[in-house]
Design a protein around this motif. Structure first.
Motif, short mmCIF file in Angstrom:
data_model
loop_
_atom_site.label_atom_id
_atom_site.label_comp_id
_atom_site.label_asym_id
_atom_site.label_seq_id
_atom_site.Cartn_x
_atom_site.Cartn_y
_atom_site.Cartn_z
N GLU A 310 7.53 -50.54 84.77
CA GLU A 310 8.23 -49.27 84.94
C GLU A 310 9.76 -49.47 84.97
OE1 GLU A 310 6.25 -46.75 87.87
OE2 GLU A 310 8.23 -45.95 88.35
N ASN A 311 10.20 -50.46 85.72
CA ASN A 311 11.65 -50.72 85.82
C ASN A 311 12.25 -51.09 84.47
OD1 ASN A 311 12.07 -50.17 88.50
ND2 ASN A 311 11.58 -52.24 89.17
N ILE A 312 11.53 -51.95 83.74
CA ILE A 312 12.08 -52.41 82.45
C ILE A 312 12.08 -51.27 81.44
CG2 ILE A 312 11.78 -54.05 80.55
CD1 ILE A 312 10.70 -56.04 82.56
N LYS A 314 12.18 -48.07 82.08
CA LYS A 314 13.19 -47.08 82.47
C LYS A 314 14.59 -47.55 82.05
CE LYS A 314 11.16 -44.48 86.22
NZ LYS A 314 11.00 -44.42 87.67
N ASN A 315 14.86 -48.84 82.22
CA ASN A 315 16.15 -49.38 81.76
C ASN A 315 16.30 -49.20 80.27
OD1 ASN A 315 17.06 -50.23 84.22
ND2 ASN A 315 16.45 -52.36 83.96
N GLY A 316 15.21 -49.46 79.52
CA GLY A 316 15.23 -49.31 78.07
C GLY A 316 15.56 -47.87 77.69
N THR A 364 25.61 -51.08 85.63
CA THR A 364 26.72 -50.47 84.88
C THR A 364 26.55 -48.96 84.91
OG1 THR A 364 25.41 -50.77 82.88
CG2 THR A 364 27.11 -52.42 83.33
N LYS A 365 25.53 -48.52 85.70
CA LYS A 365 25.22 -47.09 85.71
C LYS A 365 25.87 -46.40 86.90
CE LYS A 365 20.92 -48.36 83.66
NZ LYS A 365 19.51 -48.59 83.91
N LYS A 366 26.26 -45.16 86.66
CA LYS A 366 26.92 -44.39 87.70
C LYS A 366 25.98 -44.18 88.89
CE LYS A 366 30.29 -40.76 87.72
NZ LYS A 366 30.60 -39.43 87.24
N LEU A 371 19.03 -52.68 91.34
CA LEU A 371 17.93 -53.38 92.02
C LEU A 371 16.70 -53.54 91.14
CD1 LEU A 371 17.95 -51.98 95.66
CD2 LEU A 371 18.69 -54.21 94.84
N GLY A 372 16.60 -52.72 90.08
CA GLY A 372 15.38 -52.71 89.25
C GLY A 372 14.99 -54.08 88.73
N LEU A 373 15.94 -54.78 88.12
CA LEU A 373 15.61 -56.08 87.52
C LEU A 373 15.55 -57.19 88.58
CD1 LEU A 373 17.58 -56.00 84.15
CD2 LEU A 373 15.13 -55.77 84.51
MG LIG Z 1 17.01 -50.15 86.36
#
Ligand SMILES: [Mg+2]
Ligand SMILES: Nc1ncnc2c1ncn2[C@@H]1O[C@H](COP(=O)(O)OP(=O)(O)OP(=O)(O)O)[C@@H](O)[C@H]1O
Length: 410
Positions: A310-312, A314-316, A364-366, A371-373
């Motif tokens: 899910e984390n990966i 969502k980052n994608g 790098t996100k506002k 913590l996701g990765l």
């Molecule tokens: Mg993330």
């Protein structure tokens, strides 16, 4: 919720950290080379002094053999310059026959004649390599003509040789000590981080557990109410939310304890996870799983592994700003490992940032926590004994993350 560390701070922390490392390294190099240069100057000055002594000794020998020397000055020279025992090793060699005529501070008095000869020979070789000899002209007592040429070979004193090596030994000892101290600190820091992760997760699972079981009981009550018969969709939506809460609770409770790994079919787990995510993400994101090995099983803790996927994913999706493709490929990495590649066609990770993406707090996100990765790495490496890394990433082409899990045949 917005990250309280305001925009740039989070990345700056890692840029600063690497700047601090460089600063420490440069200061250590300056101190190291400074102490080497300083001792070198000291050694040079001492060496000059020693050479002056040897030269004086050579001149005294030359003079004592010359016609100019009278009895009293000879005695003075012999007693004050030639005989006094300073610690410098010296060997006097005849230039023509290469025969050793005299030596001082080279052989130790206790050794046998043959041992002495060997000692003399080896020391002479060293002396020849280390310093240029002083030349002595032996003059004929009658007419003052040169009858023989002799060489004075010498070594620097033991103290001087030791002093030259001293800064290197000292710096190596300090470097080894600093390295051990660094290892000890980083070990204790990791142990501390582990305790914080586990403690926070346990506490969260515990806190969520109570209202969740109460909610479930209320659900049964509501389900049984006759007036809810016509409002089936409310029950369905409430059920979905409770299931989501259960999912979150089970993730936290798994990360807060020793997780149980089971042989799970990787394709099925990944596919179910994507099916769960699909309606929750933009419909313009196309997600696919490809594999020739649908039955491949690996040791997985399902709630935690799903969290990673899910984390990966969502980052994608974030990297492609909502429109694009996510492709998952599953295959055999080695005879006992399975790989899961998750690719997006987003903006890619800049080369210099790749090494930071798994560090907690790097974002790098506002509205990111960074913590996701970090969590994904923790789950895969600590809980699954697997590997996770950026397999490839190119600007505006996309990124592929690879997860490697331990595979077990059925
Ligand atoms: Mg993330
Ligand atoms: N697929 C990707 N493409 C481009 N950049 C990525 C990708 N995955 C991660 N990153 C970069 O790595 C950073 C860290 O990701 P991570 O998931 O750890 O934190 P985050 O997504 O910023 O915040 P959150 O804690 O909400 O997940 C991201 O901010 C982003 O810059």
């Amino acid at each position: 919720m917005q990250n309280p560390f305001k925009g740039g701070f989070k990345i700056d922390f890692y840029t600063n950290q690497s700047k601090i490392k460089w600063f420490i390294l440069v200061v250590a190099l300056i101190i190291g080379s400074g102490s080497i240069i300083y001792t070198d100057q000291l050694v040079d000055r001492l060496k000059e002094g020693e050479e002056e002594k040897i030269e004086l000794w050579a001149k005294a020998i030359e003079f004592s053999g010359s016609v100019l020397a009278d009895e009293s000055s000879l005695t003075f020279i012999t007693n004050n310059i030639i005989t006094p025992s300073n610690t410098l090793p010296v060997i006097l060699v005849d230039s023509a026959s290469q025969e050793i005529l005299l030596s001082r501070n080279v052989v130790d008095s206790l050794s046998s004649t043959s041992q002495r000869e060997i000692q003399l020979e080896t020391t002479l070789e060293k002396m020849k390599r280390e310093n240029k000899p002083f030349t002595i002209m032996v003059r004929n007592a009658n007419d003052g003509s040169i009858s023989d040429i002799q060489y004075v070979y010498y070594r620097n004193s033991y103290i001087l040789r030791q002093l030259r090596a001293y800064p290197f030994i000292q710096l190596s000892v300090i470097a080894i000590f600093a390295f051990i101290a660094y290892l000890a600190f980083s070990y204790s820091r990791t142990a501390e981080q582990n305790r914080v992760w586990v403690g926070m997760a346990k506490e969260t699972a515990h806190q969520l557990g109570t209202p969740l079981s109460s909610l479930m009981a209320w659900m049964e009550y509501i389900r049984a109410m006759p007036e809810m018969k016509e409002k089936e969709e409310v029950i369905i939506e409430l059920d979905k939310d409770i299931e989501r809460l259960e999912r979150i609770t089970s993730r936290f409770s798994n990360i807060g304890s020793v997780p149980v790994l089971k042989n799970e079919p990787v394709y099925e787990v990944v596919n179910n996870c994507l099916n769960y995510l699909r309606p929750r993400l933009s419909s313009k994101v196309i997600m696919n799983v490809e594999t020739d090995m649908h039955d491949l099983k690996a040791k997985i803790n399902k709630p935690l592994f799903e969290w990673v996927i899910e984390n990966i994913v969502k980052n994608g999706v974030d990297a492609m700003s909502g429109i694009g493709n996510i492709n998952v490929t599953i295959g055999l990495e080695s005879s006992n490992e399975v790989f899961v590649d998750i690719s997006d066609d987003g903006k890619g990770i800049p080369k210099g940032k790749v090494k930071n993406v798994f560090k907690p707090g790097f974002t790098t996100k506002k509205r990111g926590w960074g913590l996701g990765l970090a969590l994904a790495k923790r789950i895969i490496e600590n809980y699954h004994q697997g590997k996770i890394f950026v397999k490839s990433s190119h600007a505006d082409v996309g990124t592929t993350f690879r997860i490697v899990l331990i595979y077990k045949d059925i």
